[in-house]
Scaffold this motif. Sequence first.
Motif, mmCIF file in Angstrom:
data_model
loop_
_atom_site.group_PDB
_atom_site.id
_atom_site.type_symbol
_atom_site.label_atom_id
_atom_site.label_comp_id
_atom_site.label_asym_id
_atom_site.label_seq_id
_atom_site.Cartn_x
_atom_site.Cartn_y
_atom_site.Cartn_z
ATOM 1 N N LYS A 1 -11.789 3.786 -7.898
ATOM 2 C CA LYS A 1 -12.108 2.508 -7.076
ATOM 3 C C LYS A 1 -13.124 1.730 -7.705
ATOM 4 C CE LYS A 1 -14.865 3.290 -3.483
ATOM 5 N NZ LYS A 1 -15.326 4.022 -2.273
ATOM 6 N N SER B 1 -11.858 -1.568 3.661
ATOM 7 C CA SER B 1 -12.309 -0.192 3.338
ATOM 8 C C SER B 1 -13.717 -0.457 2.947
ATOM 9 C CB SER B 1 -11.622 0.589 2.338
ATOM 10 O OG SER B 1 -11.491 -0.478 0.971
ATOM 11 N N GLU B 2 -14.121 -1.751 2.356
ATOM 12 C CA GLU B 2 -15.540 -1.829 1.733
ATOM 13 C C GLU B 2 -15.817 -3.380 1.891
ATOM 14 O OE1 GLU B 2 -17.416 0.498 0.934
ATOM 15 O OE2 GLU B 2 -16.000 2.109 0.390
ATOM 16 N N ILE C 1 -9.512 -3.698 0.070
ATOM 17 C CA ILE C 1 -11.022 -3.723 -0.189
ATOM 18 C C ILE C 1 -11.812 -4.260 0.880
ATOM 19 C CG2 ILE C 1 -12.912 -4.524 -1.591
ATOM 20 C CD1 ILE C 1 -11.014 -4.289 -4.188
ATOM 21 N N SER D 1 -16.453 -6.269 -1.150
ATOM 22 C CA SER D 1 -15.450 -7.534 -1.333
ATOM 23 C C SER D 1 -16.283 -9.023 -0.916
ATOM 24 C CB SER D 1 -14.336 -7.637 -0.287
ATOM 25 O OG SER D 1 -14.872 -7.637 1.341
ATOM 26 N N LEU E 1 -8.319 3.471 -4.059
ATOM 27 C CA LEU E 1 -9.336 3.473 -3.434
ATOM 28 C C LEU E 1 -10.255 4.674 -2.868
ATOM 29 C CD1 LEU E 1 -8.973 -0.206 -1.620
ATOM 30 C CD2 LEU E 1 -9.848 0.185 -3.959
ATOM 31 N N ILE F 1 -12.139 -2.230 -8.812
ATOM 32 C CA ILE F 1 -12.964 -3.288 -8.224
ATOM 33 C C ILE F 1 -13.852 -3.983 -9.561
ATOM 34 C CG2 ILE F 1 -14.878 -3.906 -6.905
ATOM 35 C CD1 ILE F 1 -14.405 -1.767 -4.986
#
Length: 244
Positions: free
Chosen positions: A168, A237-238, A234, A242, A162, A172
């Motif tokens: 990443k 971090s994001e 995920i 997600s 990631l 994803i």
Amino acid sequence: MRYLWIPFLLFILIYSPALTSANEYEVAPYTGPERGMYEGGGHDITFSFFELPLSLQIVYISGLLGAPLALYKFIPLLLGRIRQKCENPHRNRILHYITENPGSTISDIEKTLEMERSTVRFHLKVLQFNNKINRFKKGKLVLLFKNSYKYTDTEKKIIFFLRNDTGKSILISILHEPGITNQNLTQTFELAKSTVHWHVNDLYNDGLVDFKNEGKYKRCFINPAIEADLKNAISESEPAISAN
């Protein structure tokens, strides 16, 4: 009770010399006509502990009792001094940064905290020596984590991928589009086939991705065993990604 050790040590220091001098012994070399030979036939005599003078027994026992007591009293003081020396503002900043940014690298810390690389390396060695952090090595890159046993090796691998924008994006995409092919990934991200092939194979070798061959196409799926860990990583971090 806590101060009884003081008079005990004073007793040893004051009375031990007096006890040892109560019975004086003198050892002198043999000066007989045949020097080096003993008249008694050359026998060595071994004394047991209980055959020694009482004063020597007391000194010996006092030493055995006094040594553990001294260690009990002085080791905490020594450890306290070492702990104080381990405290350092720069080191605390580095540890805080790693805690807030798991998977950080030396370069991240150097740039963000504006420290010299040699300084960062030194403090990391101290933190690792004191079991404050641990390192996860992937190829030439070393990721740093707080030593809280929060992350498994699988989660550390996910965090590694990631960190890389290309890795990443591919990871994803495979999560959100199970069965996507290398050709789809190449077209979606406008990447060279060799680049996609390298990243997908790396994900497969680390156990994050599985393959299913369909004719000339190779379809990619997330390994079911790590899917929950991947979604959690995920989301941390994001969150926006997600949610989609």
